[in-house]
Design an enzyme around this catalytic site. Structure first.
Site, PDB file in Angstrom:
ATOM      1  N   TYR A  38       0.813  -1.219   0.000  1.00  0.00           N
ATOM      2  CA  TYR A  38       0.000   0.000   0.000  1.00  0.00           C
ATOM      3  C   TYR A  38       0.847   1.270   0.000  1.00  0.00           C
ATOM      4  O   TYR A  38       0.309   2.377  -0.050  1.00  0.00           O
ATOM      5  CB  TYR A  38      -0.940   0.011   1.206  1.00  0.00           C
ATOM      6  N   HIS A  94      -4.539   6.192  -0.717  1.00  0.00           N
ATOM      7  CA  HIS A  94      -5.165   5.955   0.584  1.00  0.00           C
ATOM      8  C   HIS A  94      -4.171   6.124   1.733  1.00  0.00           C
ATOM      9  O   HIS A  94      -4.577   6.313   2.873  1.00  0.00           O
ATOM     10  CB  HIS A  94      -5.751   4.543   0.600  1.00  0.00           C
TER      11      HIS A  94
END
Length: 190
Positions: A14, A19
């Site tokens: 990630y 995000h």
């Protein structure tokens, strides 16, 4: 003492995703002060800095975004922080890329990390700093593919400048309070 919480997902896959801009915000501030992150007393990492007499605990929840409230409550309990002491930093796909929006309270606005924190605290009464990641049209792969997608080169350039201003906004919040920071930083980063 202020608790500055940057939201993101903990796995390396990630990294550099839209995000995880909340993680990047607290990482940038920690780097500016040469402060390393270490394991906190719960599912979070913490770095400690001091600015103009104010101690700031920079927190990265090591839970997934949708369960961020667990780490926030653990950090608040350990550091004896009040809701008025916290600033939560997260992405906002409804804001233009590079726009900062500080609020003293409010709803989750579709951000699941904020939603879980609100549920865990039983209150919307805490400051938040939303960083615009600029969704301009509905993505083909859906919203989750957009927020979990990596920044393009152009987006990264905008975010690098945004993170510099974000650092200033966080320090302003810590020293002067949310109202002062809102008056100075609720605008697109130029």
């Amino acid at each position: 003492m202020k608790l500055i919480i940057g939201l993101g997902n903990p796995e390396a896959r990630y990294s550099n995703t839209r995000h995880n801009i909340g993680f990047e915000a607290v990482e940038a501030l920690a780097a500016a002060f040469g402060a390393p992150f270490s394991k906190g007393k719960g599912k979070y990492l913490v770095a400690k800095i001091r600015h103009r007499g104010e101690q700031l605990m920079l927190v990265k929840p090591m839970t997934y975004m949708n369960l961020s409230g667990h780490a926030v409550v653990a950090a608040m309990n350990f550091h004896k922080a009040l809701r008025s002491d916290i600033l939560v930093i997260c992405d906002d796909m409804n804001l233009p890329s590079g726009t900062l929006r500080l609020r003293s309270k409010g709803s989750a606005g579709g951000q699941n990390g904020l939603k879980h924190i609100i549920e865990s605290l039983g209150s919307e009464e805490f400051a938040r700093l939303r960083i615009g990641i600029g969704l301009e049209e509905k993505p083909q792969g859906g919203y989750s593919s957009f927020v979990l997608g990596k920044f393009s080169t152009d987006e990264r350039n905008v975010m690098n400048r945004t993170l510099e201003v974000c650092t200033e906004a966080i320090l302003d919040f810590a020293v002067n309070g949310i109202s002062h920071a809102m008056n100075h930083y609720n605008k697109p980063v130029s």
